[in-house]
Write a protein that holds these residues in place. Structure first.
Motif, PDB file in Angstrom:
ATOM      1  N   ARG A  13      -3.020   2.894  -6.274  1.00  0.00           N
ATOM      2  CA  ARG A  13      -4.200   3.412  -5.565  1.00  0.00           C
ATOM      3  C   ARG A  13      -3.795   4.396  -4.476  1.00  0.00           C
ATOM      4  NH1 ARG A  13      -4.848  -1.920  -5.842  1.00  0.00           N
ATOM      5  NH2 ARG A  13      -6.264  -2.667  -7.427  1.00  0.00           N
ATOM      6  N   TYR A  14      -2.767   4.028  -3.722  1.00  0.00           N
ATOM      7  CA  TYR A  14      -2.284   4.910  -2.657  1.00  0.00           C
ATOM      8  C   TYR A  14      -1.804   6.246  -3.230  1.00  0.00           C
ATOM      9  CZ  TYR A  14       0.507   6.802   1.120  1.00  0.00           C
ATOM     10  OH  TYR A  14       1.031   7.638   2.071  1.00  0.00           O
ATOM     11  N   LYS A  15      -1.088   6.187  -4.339  1.00  0.00           N
ATOM     12  CA  LYS A  15      -0.565   7.416  -4.941  1.00  0.00           C
ATOM     13  C   LYS A  15      -1.698   8.334  -5.390  1.00  0.00           C
ATOM     14  CE  LYS A  15       3.710   5.179  -6.420  1.00  0.00           C
ATOM     15  NZ  LYS A  15       4.482   4.657  -7.534  1.00  0.00           N
ATOM     16  N   SER A  65      -3.510   9.717  -2.269  1.00  0.00           N
ATOM     17  CA  SER A  65      -2.689  10.740  -1.598  1.00  0.00           C
ATOM     18  C   SER A  65      -2.868  12.100  -2.262  1.00  0.00           C
ATOM     19  CB  SER A  65      -1.212  10.357  -1.624  1.00  0.00           C
ATOM     20  OG  SER A  65      -0.994   9.259  -0.792  1.00  0.00           O
ATOM     21  N   ASN A  94       0.806  -1.219   0.000  1.00  0.00           N
ATOM     22  CA  ASN A  94       0.000   0.000   0.000  1.00  0.00           C
ATOM     23  C   ASN A  94       0.839   1.269   0.000  1.00  0.00           C
ATOM     24  OD1 ASN A  94      -2.417  -1.361  -0.182  1.00  0.00           O
ATOM     25  ND2 ASN A  94      -2.683  -1.478   2.022  1.00  0.00           N
ATOM     26  N   LYS A  95       2.074   1.195   0.454  1.00  0.00           N
ATOM     27  CA  LYS A  95       2.952   2.380   0.452  1.00  0.00           C
ATOM     28  C   LYS A  95       3.388   2.765  -0.965  1.00  0.00           C
ATOM     29  CE  LYS A  95       4.927   1.673   5.035  1.00  0.00           C
ATOM     30  NZ  LYS A  95       6.169   1.336   5.774  1.00  0.00           N
TER      31      LYS A  95
END
Length: 97
Positions: free
Chosen positions: A81-83, A86, A76-77
């Motif tokens: 999707r995380y990007k 964010s 996830n980091k």
């Protein structure tokens, strides 16, 4: 599956859309798009088959692991999707400033 292709390069792409509320000045506002992209390559399947194509996508930032082989927190980091999320979060946090 991989034979016959000149490259195995791929990218994972996620787009979140935010639609602001209508105002008298903009009664039909255009949605604002936030895109996240993770570069990688397609490899023979490795790891748990928890989610669709995770076993065949090896992100460049994944230390040689496929999404399926990665610890979910680590995945996830760096995930697409995380990007994207964010970028949306940053936009929303700056709306009131």
């Amino acid at each position: 599956m991989l034979q016959g292709f000149p490259t195995h390069h791929a990218h994972a792409l996620c787009t979140f859309a935010y639609s602001p509320a209508p105002t008298p000045e903009t009664p039909s506002p255009e949605p604002i798009l936030f895109e996240g992209k993770t570069e990688g390559e397609i490899v023979p399947p490795r790891g748990d088959k928890v989610f669709g194509w995770d076993p065949v996508f090896m992100p460049d930032e994944g230390n040689g692991l496929t999404y399926a082989e990665m610890d979910p927190v680590e995945k996830n980091k760096i995930s697409h999707r995380y990007k994207a999320l964010s970028k949306l979060r940053e936009y929303l946090q700056n709306l009131d400033q």
